[in-house]
Design an enzyme around this catalytic site. Sequence first.
Site, short mmCIF file in Angstrom:
data_model
loop_
_atom_site.label_atom_id
_atom_site.label_comp_id
_atom_site.label_asym_id
_atom_site.label_seq_id
_atom_site.Cartn_x
_atom_site.Cartn_y
_atom_site.Cartn_z
N SER A 34 0.71 -1.29 -0.45
CA SER A 34 -0.32 -0.51 0.08
C SER A 34 1.05 1.17 -0.08
O SER A 34 2.13 1.27 0.65
CB SER A 34 -0.89 -0.16 0.84
OG SER A 34 -1.79 -1.71 1.76
N SER A 36 2.17 5.27 -1.62
CA SER A 36 1.79 6.16 -2.85
C SER A 36 2.82 5.89 -3.99
O SER A 36 2.12 6.44 -4.90
CB SER A 36 2.29 7.79 -2.60
OG SER A 36 3.85 7.81 -1.69
N GLU A 112 -0.42 -5.29 5.60
CA GLU A 112 1.21 -5.18 4.96
C GLU A 112 1.44 -6.36 5.94
O GLU A 112 2.71 -7.31 5.72
CB GLU A 112 1.47 -3.93 5.65
CG GLU A 112 0.28 -3.01 3.84
CD GLU A 112 0.95 -1.43 4.91
OE1 GLU A 112 0.88 -0.53 3.53
OE2 GLU A 112 1.26 -0.55 6.03
N LYS A 130 12.84 9.26 2.46
CA LYS A 130 12.30 7.88 3.68
C LYS A 130 13.42 7.38 4.19
O LYS A 130 13.04 6.22 4.29
CB LYS A 130 11.15 6.98 2.91
CG LYS A 130 10.10 7.60 1.84
CD LYS A 130 9.22 8.41 3.28
CE LYS A 130 8.00 8.79 2.53
NZ LYS A 130 7.26 8.30 2.34
#
Length: 254
Positions: A34, A36, A112, A130
Amino acid sequence: MSNLPPIERSKRLAAYTAVDKHILPEHKIIGIGSGSTVPYVVERIVQQGKELNADRIFIPTGFQSKELIISSNLNLGDVDQFPTIDVTIDGADEVDLELNCIKGGGACHLREKVLAEAAKTFILVADHRKNVEYLGTNFTPGVPIEVVPFAYAKVLQNLHHTLGSPNATLRMAKAKAGPVVSDNANFVIDAPFSREVMKDPYTLMARIKMLTGVVEVGLFCHMAEAAYFGNEDGSVTVKRLAASQVVEERIAAP
């Protein structure tokens, strides 16, 4: 695609590189995460061709990835049917030097983590923001914690007074009145911790997980085999496990 903003280009770059390296012809059961960056993962898998994808099964971590699989005309499956997955590729809210990561900004971290544990190989994709030394550096809301609604007040009290997160809060929805509700009908707490505590995410994860009422913690420790970060200059930074050590390399822009 060249009209994408720089951050989106870096996400696409990371996703494409990870798919090229890890979604191979022999892989038939594939977990789709999941976030972007994941649409670019699916986009690249579709580009591998109908013939290659014809006998593959794709397992989603939530509503977003399920819709991506269906809209891309890929074969949808479920972890109930396929509890062993060849490769799972997922995004991350942050990844540290040891390939530990924070996930759960989208409130999908329970599913997840199930797909990450079910996978023979777990791969992370993200943009350069990130890629951090310590978790919690840029992702400041805190550790996402999925809790059963009945226990949220008790878990908040535990976090405030026992585990050292006085600013832990119940995540509230933006387009509805009341709290965010996960795909599993649970609530989500965001619990920020000090830098010192976040330096040992595995211990923190275990302590939170032991609280009665906690379903899952958005700290993924000792799970990922590699992480791909798209950089602004078109290169990709890769962190991967090699002989139990994390090594970093840079793939130059094509």
